[in-house]
Design a protein around this motif. Structure first.
Motif, mmCIF file in Angstrom:
data_model
loop_
_atom_site.group_PDB
_atom_site.id
_atom_site.type_symbol
_atom_site.label_atom_id
_atom_site.label_comp_id
_atom_site.label_asym_id
_atom_site.label_seq_id
_atom_site.Cartn_x
_atom_site.Cartn_y
_atom_site.Cartn_z
ATOM 1 N N THR A 140 0.745 -1.274 -0.118
ATOM 2 C CA THR A 140 0.054 -0.002 0.135
ATOM 3 C C THR A 140 0.878 1.235 0.008
ATOM 4 N N LEU A 143 3.117 1.745 -3.442
ATOM 5 C CA LEU A 143 2.256 2.237 -4.821
ATOM 6 C C LEU A 143 1.324 3.347 -4.247
ATOM 7 N N GLY A 144 1.278 3.535 -3.001
ATOM 8 C CA GLY A 144 0.565 4.886 -2.854
ATOM 9 C C GLY A 144 1.441 5.979 -3.162
ATOM 10 N N GLY A 147 1.577 6.417 -6.822
ATOM 11 C CA GLY A 147 0.448 7.290 -7.092
ATOM 12 C C GLY A 147 0.317 8.738 -6.552
ATOM 13 N N TYR A 220 -4.232 -6.298 -3.524
ATOM 14 C CA TYR A 220 -4.290 -4.811 -3.831
ATOM 15 C C TYR A 220 -4.673 -4.489 -5.309
ATOM 16 N N SER A 224 -8.275 -2.541 -5.728
ATOM 17 C CA SER A 224 -7.983 -1.323 -6.464
ATOM 18 C C SER A 224 -8.813 -1.130 -7.902
ATOM 19 N N MET A 244 -6.325 5.259 -10.741
ATOM 20 C CA MET A 244 -5.247 4.572 -10.124
ATOM 21 C C MET A 244 -4.562 5.491 -9.394
ATOM 22 N N THR A 248 -4.727 4.788 -5.485
ATOM 23 C CA THR A 248 -3.435 4.598 -4.586
ATOM 24 C C THR A 248 -2.965 5.500 -3.709
ATOM 25 N N TYR A 251 -5.861 5.111 -0.645
ATOM 26 C CA TYR A 251 -5.452 4.062 0.243
ATOM 27 C C TYR A 251 -4.143 4.432 1.083
#
Length: 321
Positions: A140, A143-144, A147, A220, A224, A244, A248, A251
């Protein structure tokens, strides 16, 4: 000492109390949501004509795969301590979800899962659960951050960067200070020193860790995409990439805010409304999507998990001859 039948009665009463409390909080959250009334939620779904039987089946299928991979991940990790079948892992995962639903940050999950094992294994089981949660959190966060970088680069967020950098620096210094203190002191928690905890993680089977990270990523990817698919169901004209970077980022920000898990839908809702406002998505639609995600991925498996809670039996202690 209480008679055996009295103990059994209290044990059944505790299990019933857990299930009733979980159902009450779910009901309370749906009926008394200050951000989205149940009437508005229902009317918005009817107005958008968003869900045909095929779409509902597909959404439930996505949620099923989400929890299938979570159960598979738990089976993979916990089998390093005790051989566990997929059926047992399903029982433990969904049962502990129901039991932990109303606890802050799902902290009750640690104790609930440990109760499925004999006393001599429970400390290690809690550590295995910690590893599994850290793996999902790592996916999380990574990737967050990616993003959020694209989101901030593309949209003009009204952020106080001086204050943000100040709090980030303070947080980093505090973490370093805590790590330094723990390294220099013989800190013991529930019989585990920091050194033992570190050795437990370092000596954990690398193959199982790799599989755990892969399954965390697959989970995930599924939930998502499910969020993006729900936006399409509400006829939101937004491409996958922009969706996305918003999803991302949402989250990531929602995961770092401490919250009672039953109100997780509120936290995600507030963050999502703010982020998706930059993408021109209606606030009511975002709140409906968040609520549906919560119903599909937590309420539905919690209802199934209540069955496992009611059937729960304390493990028999194995006596070595």
């Amino acid at each position: 000492m209480l008679p055996h039948k009295t103990k059994q009665f209290f044990f059944v009463l505790i299990k019933l109390s857990i299930v009733v409390a979980a159902f009450y909080f779910i009901y309370h959250k749906l009926v008394n949501n200050n951000e989205l009334s149940f009437y508005d939620f229902k009317e918005n779904i009817i107005k958008n004509d968003a869900f045909s039987p095929k779409i509902i089946i597909f959404l439930i299928l996505l949620s099923s795969f989400n929890w299938f991979f979570e159960i598979l991940k738990w089976q993979n990790l916990v089998s390093t301590q005790e051989k566990t079948s997929f059926k047992q892992a399903t029982n433990q995962t969904l049962g502990s979800l129901t039991a932990s639903l109303i606890t802050p940050n799902r902290i009750g999950e640690y104790g609930a899962k440990a109760m499925y094992f004999t006393k001599n294994l429970r400390k290690r089981i809690m550590l295995v659960n910690l590893i599994g949660n850290l793996q999902q959190m790592s996916v999380t966060v990574v990737l967050g951050i990616i993003g959020l970088y694209f989101f901030v680069s593309k949209y003009n967020l009204d952020l106080n960067y001086y204050r943000l950098s100040k709090y980030t620096t303070i947080g980093f210094v505090l973490i370093c200070l805590i790590i330094f203190i723990l390294r220099k002191t013989k800190f013991i928690f529930k019989g585990f020193s920091i050194e033992k905890l570190k050795m437990f993680i370092l000596n954990f089977q690398k193959t199982n860790l790799s599989i755990g990270f892969l399954l965390s990523f697959l989970r995930y990817a599924i939930f998502s995409f499910q969020f993006y698919f729900l936006l399409q169901c509400f006829h939101v004209e937004i491409d996958y990439f922009n969706s996305m970077i918003g999803i991302t980022s949402m989250y990531l920000l929602a995961s770092i805010i401490p919250t009672i898990f039953i109100f997780d839908v509120v936290i995600k809702g507030s963050v999502a409304v703010y982020l998706f406002s930059f993408l021109g998505v209606n606030e009511l639609i975002i709140l409906c999507v968040i609520t549906i995600m919560w119903l599909l991925n937590f309420v539905l498996p919690s209802i199934i998990g209540s069955f496992f809670v009611l059937r729960f039996k304390m493990p028999k202690t194995i006596i070595n001859s």
